[in-house]
Structures are given as structure tokens and as C-alpha cells.
Design a protein around this motif. Structure first.
Motif, PDB file in Angstrom:
ATOM      1  N   ALA A   1       0.833  -1.202   0.000  1.00 24.08           N
ATOM      2  CA  ALA A   1       0.000   0.000   0.000  1.00 24.08           C
ATOM      3  C   ALA A   1       0.868   1.253   0.000  1.00 24.08           C
ATOM      4  CB  ALA A   1      -0.922  -0.008   1.208  1.00 24.08           C
ATOM      5  N   LEU A   2       1.971   1.207   0.746  1.00 26.70           N
ATOM      6  CA  LEU A   2       2.869   2.362   0.784  1.00 26.70           C
ATOM      7  C   LEU A   2       3.464   2.623  -0.592  1.00 26.70           C
ATOM      8  CD1 LEU A   2       4.733   1.899   4.185  1.00 26.70           C
ATOM      9  CD2 LEU A   2       2.534   2.966   3.697  1.00 26.70           C
ATOM     10  N   GLU A   3       3.727   1.575  -1.334  1.00 28.55           N
ATOM     11  CA  GLU A   3       4.256   1.744  -2.686  1.00 28.55           C
ATOM     12  C   GLU A   3       3.247   2.452  -3.575  1.00 28.55           C
ATOM     13  OE1 GLU A   3       7.343   1.274  -3.741  1.00 28.55           O
ATOM     14  OE2 GLU A   3       7.704   0.879  -1.612  1.00 28.55           O
ATOM     15  N   VAL A   4       1.963   2.140  -3.382  1.00 31.00           N
ATOM     16  CA  VAL A   4       0.918   2.817  -4.157  1.00 31.00           C
ATOM     17  C   VAL A   4       0.925   4.314  -3.852  1.00 31.00           C
ATOM     18  CG1 VAL A   4      -1.569   3.040  -4.524  1.00 31.00           C
ATOM     19  CG2 VAL A   4      -0.545   0.769  -4.324  1.00 31.00           C
ATOM     20  N   VAL A   5       1.000   4.649  -2.552  1.00 28.95           N
ATOM     21  CA  VAL A   5       1.002   6.060  -2.163  1.00 28.95           C
ATOM     22  C   VAL A   5       2.215   6.775  -2.755  1.00 28.95           C
ATOM     23  CG1 VAL A   5       1.117   7.686  -0.243  1.00 28.95           C
ATOM     24  CG2 VAL A   5      -0.309   5.641  -0.059  1.00 28.95           C
ATOM     25  N   LYS A   6       3.359   6.135  -2.702  1.00 30.31           N
ATOM     26  CA  LYS A   6       4.572   6.761  -3.223  1.00 30.31           C
ATOM     27  C   LYS A   6       4.472   6.987  -4.734  1.00 30.31           C
ATOM     28  CE  LYS A   6       7.563   5.084   0.473  1.00 30.31           C
ATOM     29  NZ  LYS A   6       8.668   4.176   0.864  1.00 30.31           N
ATOM     30  N   GLN A   7       3.804   6.085  -5.424  1.00 29.19           N
ATOM     31  CA  GLN A   7       3.586   6.299  -6.851  1.00 29.19           C
ATOM     32  C   GLN A   7       2.639   7.476  -7.090  1.00 29.19           C
ATOM     33  OE1 GLN A   7       3.001   1.751  -7.643  1.00 29.19           O
ATOM     34  NE2 GLN A   7       3.346   2.717  -9.636  1.00 29.19           N
ATOM     35  N   LEU A   8       1.615   7.560  -6.261  1.00 26.70           N
ATOM     36  CA  LEU A   8       0.668   8.666  -6.387  1.00 26.70           C
ATOM     37  C   LEU A   8       1.352  10.009  -6.145  1.00 26.70           C
ATOM     38  CD1 LEU A   8      -2.396   7.093  -4.542  1.00 26.70           C
ATOM     39  CD2 LEU A   8      -2.334   7.754  -6.958  1.00 26.70           C
ATOM     40  N   MET A   9       2.378  10.003  -5.283  1.00 25.62           N
ATOM     41  CA  MET A   9       3.067  11.245  -4.962  1.00 25.62           C
ATOM     42  C   MET A   9       3.831  11.818  -6.145  1.00 25.62           C
ATOM     43  SD  MET A   9       2.144  12.019  -2.040  1.00 25.62           S
ATOM     44  CE  MET A   9       3.011  13.546  -2.308  1.00 25.62           C
TER      45      MET A   9
ATOM     46  N   HIS B   1     -13.276   3.696  -6.352  1.00 25.80           N
ATOM     47  CA  HIS B   1     -12.401   4.016  -7.480  1.00 25.80           C
ATOM     48  C   HIS B   1     -11.043   3.319  -7.393  1.00 25.80           C
ATOM     49  CE1 HIS B   1     -15.261   7.421  -6.980  1.00 25.80           C
ATOM     50  NE2 HIS B   1     -15.348   7.298  -8.287  1.00 25.80           N
ATOM     51  N   THR B   2     -10.940   2.331  -6.523  1.00 24.21           N
ATOM     52  CA  THR B   2      -9.660   1.667  -6.319  1.00 24.21           C
ATOM     53  C   THR B   2      -9.103   1.083  -7.615  1.00 24.21           C
ATOM     54  OG1 THR B   2     -10.162   1.146  -4.009  1.00 24.21           O
ATOM     55  CG2 THR B   2      -8.471  -0.190  -5.094  1.00 24.21           C
ATOM     56  N   ARG B   3      -9.891   0.309  -8.291  1.00 23.81           N
ATOM     57  CA  ARG B   3      -9.420  -0.328  -9.528  1.00 23.81           C
ATOM     58  C   ARG B   3      -9.072   0.713 -10.579  1.00 23.81           C
ATOM     59  NH1 ARG B   3      -9.444  -5.491 -11.520  1.00 23.81           N
ATOM     60  NH2 ARG B   3     -10.507  -6.208  -9.631  1.00 23.81           N
TER      61      ARG B   3
ATOM     62  N   GLY C   1      -0.830   2.199 -13.846  1.00 21.68           N
ATOM     63  CA  GLY C   1      -0.167   1.184 -14.655  1.00 21.68           C
ATOM     64  C   GLY C   1      -0.246  -0.220 -14.110  1.00 21.68           C
ATOM     65  N   TYR C   2      -1.026  -0.434 -13.052  1.00 21.65           N
ATOM     66  CA  TYR C   2      -1.169  -1.782 -12.490  1.00 21.65           C
ATOM     67  C   TYR C   2      -1.995  -2.644 -13.441  1.00 21.65           C
ATOM     68  CZ  TYR C   2       0.664  -0.481  -7.879  1.00 21.65           C
ATOM     69  OH  TYR C   2       1.467  -0.091  -6.837  1.00 21.65           O
ATOM     70  N   SER C   3      -1.556  -3.885 -13.613  1.00 18.77           N
ATOM     71  CA  SER C   3      -2.300  -4.821 -14.451  1.00 18.77           C
ATOM     72  C   SER C   3      -3.513  -5.353 -13.676  1.00 18.77           C
ATOM     73  CB  SER C   3      -1.406  -6.000 -14.858  1.00 18.77           C
ATOM     74  OG  SER C   3      -1.067  -6.779 -13.714  1.00 18.77           O
ATOM     75  N   GLU C   4      -4.461  -5.902 -14.403  1.00 17.39           N
ATOM     76  CA  GLU C   4      -5.629  -6.499 -13.757  1.00 17.39           C
ATOM     77  C   GLU C   4      -5.204  -7.635 -12.831  1.00 17.39           C
ATOM     78  OE1 GLU C   4      -8.938  -5.643 -13.904  1.00 17.39           O
ATOM     79  OE2 GLU C   4      -8.176  -3.837 -14.881  1.00 17.39           O
ATOM     80  N   GLN C   5      -4.190  -8.387 -13.245  1.00 17.84           N
ATOM     81  CA  GLN C   5      -3.699  -9.496 -12.421  1.00 17.84           C
ATOM     82  C   GLN C   5      -3.115  -8.979 -11.105  1.00 17.84           C
ATOM     83  OE1 GLN C   5      -0.672 -11.830 -14.350  1.00 17.84           O
ATOM     84  NE2 GLN C   5      -0.456 -13.262 -12.632  1.00 17.84           N
ATOM     85  N   ARG C   6      -2.332  -7.887 -11.168  1.00 18.00           N
ATOM     86  CA  ARG C   6      -1.739  -7.329  -9.954  1.00 18.00           C
ATOM     87  C   ARG C   6      -2.809  -6.730  -9.046  1.00 18.00           C
ATOM     88  NH1 ARG C   6       1.394  -7.588  -5.741  1.00 18.00           N
ATOM     89  NH2 ARG C   6       2.395  -5.621  -5.146  1.00 18.00           N
ATOM     90  N   ILE C   7      -3.801  -6.097  -9.626  1.00 12.85           N
ATOM     91  CA  ILE C   7      -4.901  -5.520  -8.829  1.00 12.85           C
ATOM     92  C   ILE C   7      -5.653  -6.623  -8.101  1.00 12.85           C
ATOM     93  CG2 ILE C   7      -7.102  -4.299  -8.957  1.00 12.85           C
ATOM     94  CD1 ILE C   7      -5.923  -2.679 -11.294  1.00 12.85           C
ATOM     95  N   ASP C   8      -5.928  -7.734  -8.809  1.00 13.54           N
ATOM     96  CA  ASP C   8      -6.618  -8.861  -8.181  1.00 13.54           C
ATOM     97  C   ASP C   8      -5.779  -9.463  -7.050  1.00 13.54           C
ATOM     98  OD1 ASP C   8      -8.798  -8.579  -9.836  1.00 13.54           O
ATOM     99  OD2 ASP C   8      -8.084 -10.046 -11.312  1.00 13.54           O
TER     100      ASP C   8
ATOM    101  N   THR D   1      -4.896 -10.235  -1.122  1.00 17.26           N
ATOM    102  CA  THR D   1      -4.077 -10.090   0.067  1.00 17.26           C
ATOM    103  C   THR D   1      -4.560  -8.939   0.966  1.00 17.26           C
ATOM    104  OG1 THR D   1      -2.542  -8.678  -1.199  1.00 17.26           O
ATOM    105  CG2 THR D   1      -2.017 -11.035  -1.029  1.00 17.26           C
ATOM    106  N   LYS D   2      -5.711  -8.385   0.623  1.00 19.85           N
ATOM    107  CA  LYS D   2      -6.391  -7.354   1.418  1.00 19.85           C
ATOM    108  C   LYS D   2      -5.588  -6.068   1.579  1.00 19.85           C
ATOM    109  CE  LYS D   2      -9.224 -10.723   3.886  1.00 19.85           C
ATOM    110  NZ  LYS D   2      -9.689 -11.226   5.198  1.00 19.85           N
ATOM    111  N   VAL D   3      -4.712  -5.808   0.610  1.00 17.68           N
ATOM    112  CA  VAL D   3      -4.046  -4.511   0.579  1.00 17.68           C
ATOM    113  C   VAL D   3      -5.035  -3.442   0.167  1.00 17.68           C
ATOM    114  CG1 VAL D   3      -2.238  -3.153  -0.549  1.00 17.68           C
ATOM    115  CG2 VAL D   3      -1.814  -5.544   0.061  1.00 17.68           C
ATOM    116  N   ILE D   4      -5.950  -3.812  -0.735  1.00 13.43           N
ATOM    117  CA  ILE D   4      -6.990  -2.900  -1.219  1.00 13.43           C
ATOM    118  C   ILE D   4      -8.346  -3.533  -1.005  1.00 13.43           C
ATOM    119  CG2 ILE D   4      -5.461  -1.914  -2.979  1.00 13.43           C
ATOM    120  CD1 ILE D   4      -6.918  -3.623  -5.061  1.00 13.43           C
TER     121      ILE D   4
END
Length: 393
Positions: free
Chosen positions: A78-86, A368-370, A377-384, A389-392
Motif C-alpha cells: 500500500a505504501l508503494e501505491v502512495v509513493k507512486q501517487l506522490m 475508485h480503487t481499480r 499502470g497496475y495490471s488487472e492481475q496485480r490488482i486482483d 491479500t487485502k491490501v486494497i
């Protein structure tokens, strides 16, 4: 139409009222606001009654025009997602107690290293420093410690719990937006962002604009019903014969004269012009007698065309229907997302170029998570996988 703040992209980590009201103003003015919400600790505003079609009316209003991304910030992914958003979000709004964002790896210094233009706004009860920085509090407490409650109320019954959240909104939300936009202007010159420490107690302390100034400069300690504008003069509310209330603010001589003439007591105007406390109290008692001779509807009709600063105390329903508020278009229809709409309070700011129309009411958790992850740039496979793993959410 994009709105004057269309160039701003905001990550909003706040919940409840102060932060969400601030980001509502930003979103209404065109900023792109993305809420970062916990999938395990629900924003309690989502369940606050009353509900419209199963949705909290307060949440639907305070979080309109914002997207929702559900992230478990305790997980590294999740932290990696935030850092990408930054990389392309240049404003962050948070409302945790001091130190929480640092422990999550999302403090100002850490994120500033990713985006030096970052404006990082922290709204708390008591600020990032001082002996109370880690202390819990609510609106009532901030007003009490800032001195405001000591002279807001009646001498025989003490301070009044206000019907709205003055410290949350005037202290946290509005001062937060003012400081944020000032930092945006400074960044235009320097290219650098900064950390804004907004203490609700600090901000409402500054609202002691008259009483505080008088005490600090002259040593005059205000008390309930001791000043001109807090019940110590005729400037007050008056009960009608049928139990409703009227507000009387006829401070200037011409307004006082019109007030007394309308009530059929022109001789009372001389009392209103006297600064003496006993004269003011005599006028107050006389006015109460006159108001209690008439029903609310009669008083409204009596003062409808009298320019004396006398207005009825309206219910919310009556305020919504009032011709002045209707003319100012302070109620708007906001799409629910199913083809219907919900009536909400409109943005009160009037720009000559206009504002964008409201897009939607407050979104469901993680709606709007997905979409957001796909934009990163996350793939559908990575999002799933992140969902499993309940990160999202």
C-alpha cells in the motif's frame, strides 16, 4: 468548466469533518481529490444518521466530487501505491495525531524526497508541538481551551454547546484551506512545497478577535452577557408570543430608531444609544415585552420592509425556502450515480467564471480503487492479487 483549482491534485487521508470539509471546498473549486481510506477502520461519518437511501447524508455531502481508494496503509504494498501517487499529486491532507504518518512511512520528509513541490497539510486538535499535541479532543474542548466558551452563553447557565462545529470548520477546515492556498502561491515563486501545521485550538484562539484583543491590550476579561455583542446589551434574541425567536442587531442609531418606531415605542431609542449597562438592560426588558405581545408571523410581517437589522430565527427548512438563499442558489442537485440526484448545499463561493457542476455524491468505500490503480499502470492481475491479500478493497 474546470474551476479555478483544476491544476491541483490532492491526496486526502482525513476523516470525519475538518479535513473532509476542507477538501470539499477544494473539490468544488475544481481540484482533483482522491481520498485514501482504510478498508478496516471505517470513517464513522459513513454511518452517521440521517440516511438517504442507506447512505449518510453528511458523508454524501462532505465527500462529493472526490474519488475513494481503499488502502491498508500498514502493508508495504500500500505504501508503494502512495509513493507512486506522490509523483503527480502535489498536495496531501491528513488528520491523524502527530507522529502517525511518520510511523507509517508517510511523513512529510519522506514524501518531500519524492516530490519537493509537495504541500503537506496536517490538521490536528492541538498542533504538532506543545504538551497537548498527543491529547484527544473534540470541537467543544478546543473552544473551551481557546477561551471562546467563557463568554459565549448566559450568565445564569454558563457556556452554550453550539449547534455547529465552529472549531472543526472555522478552525480546521477554513484555516487549512487558507494556509494551503497561500502555500500554493508561495510554491509558484520558489518551486518548493512546505508542511502546514494547522491546530484547531490555535485557529479558534485567533477568533477571539474582539474579546482577546481587549484583554491583551487593556486587561478586560470578557464574561457571559457582559459585552455589547454577547448579550450584555439589547443586541440579542427575543421570544415572540408563540414561542419563536427574532434576532435584533439594531446597533446604529438609524436602525435603533426604526426598530423602536416599528414597535410603536419611539421613546425607547434613547436607551439604545446609551452605553450604560443599566440603560441597555432596561431597553432589553422593554423590547422583550414588546416582542412577546406579537406572534412570530406578525413580527415577520412587521419587519419585512423595515431596514432595522431585525430578522427571524429560521429553522433549516425555512432557511432553505427563504427567497434570499434561493436567489443565491445555495441548494444544488448532486448526481447519485444511478440516474437520480440528492439535494445538497451548494458551494457558497461565487466566481464570475462559474464553477463546475457537482459530479457525484460521496463515493462508496474503495469505489475508485481499480480505476486509480489502472491509471498508475497496475495490471488487472496485480490488482486482483492486491485485493486477495487485502491490501486494497
Amino acid at each position: 468548466m474546470q474551476g479555478p483549482l483544476a491544476s491541483l491534485k490532492v491526496l486526502d487521508f482525513s476523516t470525519l469533518l475538518p479535513g473532509p470539509f476542507a477538501s470539499l471546498l477544494l473539490a468544488d473549486m475544481g481540484a482533483e481529490v482522491l481520498r485514501i481510506e482504510s478498508p478496516t477502520r471505517m470513517d464513522l461519518l459513513r454511518v452517521l444518521p440521517p440516511h438517504d437511501q442507506g447512505i449518510s447524508a453528511s458523508h454524501a455531502y462532505l465527500n462529493r466530487n472526490k474519488r475513494s481508494l481503499a488502502l491498508d496503509l500498514k502493508q508495504p504494498a500500500a505504501l508503494e501505491v502512495v509513493k507512486q501517487l506522490m509523483q503527480d499529486h502535489d498536495i496531501l491532507l491528513e488528520q491523524f495525531r502527530p507522529g502517525v504518518m511518520e510511523r507509517l512511512g508517510l511523513g512529510y520528509e519522506a514524501l518531500k524526497a519524492i516530490n519537493p513541490r509537495l504541500i503537506y497539510v496536517s490538521i490536528t486538535g492541538y498542533g504538532q508541538t506543545g504538551p497537548y499535541k498527543d491529547r484527544a479532543g473534540h470541537d467543544l474542548n478546543y473552544l473551551a481551551l481557546a477561551g471562546l466558551a467563557s463568554y459565549t452563553g448566559r450568565a445564569d447557565s454558563g457556556p452554550l454547546p453550539l449547534g455547529f462545529q465552529a472549531a472543526d470548520i472555522a478552525g480546521g477546515s477554513l484555516h487549512g484551506v487558507i494556509g494551503l492556498l497561500a502555500a500554493v502561491i508561495a510554491r509558484q515563486q520558489s518551486g518548493q512545497g512546505q508542511h502546514l501545521d494547522v491546530s484547531m485550538t490555535d485557529c479558534v484562539f485567533s477568533l477571539n478577535a474582539m474579546a482577546g484583543a481587549g484583554y491583551l491590550a487593556c486587561g478586560v476579561e470578557p464574561g457571559c452577557e457582559e459585552q455589547m455583542l454577547n448579550g450584555g446589551s439589547f443586541y440579542d434574541y427575543y421570544r415572540s408570543r408563540d414561542g419563536r425567536w427574532m434576532s435584533v442587531g439594531s446597533l446604529e442609531p438609524n436602525f435603533m430608531q426604526q426598530l423602536c418606531a416599528a414597535l410603536g415605542r419611539p421613546e425607547l431609542a434613547a436607551l439604545g444609544l446609551s452605553p450604560k449597562a443599566e440603560q441597555q438592560q432596561a431597553l432589553k426588558q422593554a423590547l422583550q415585552i414588546e416582542f412577546e405581545k406579537r406572534d412570530f408571523s406578525d413580527l415577520c410581517a412587521l419587519f419585512a420592509d423595515v431596514d432595522a437589522c431585525v430578522e427571524p430565527v429560521l429553522s433549516v427548512a425555512e432557511a432553505v425556502a427563504h427567497p434570499q438563499l434561493r436567489a443565491r442558489e445555495l441548494v444544488t442537485q448532486v448526481p447519485r450515480g444511478d440516474g437520480s440526484s440528492q439535494a445538497q448545499m451548494a458551494c457558497p463561493l461565487k466566481f464570475s467564471e462559474g464553477l463546475p457542476q457537482p459530479r457525484h455524491i460521496g463515493a462508496t468505500l474503495g469505489a475508485h480503487t481499480r480505476q486509480v490503480l489502472s491509471e498508475l499502470g497496475y495490471s488487472e492481475q496485480r490488482i486482483d492479487e492486491l485485493r486477495r491479500t487485502k491490501v486494497i478493497l
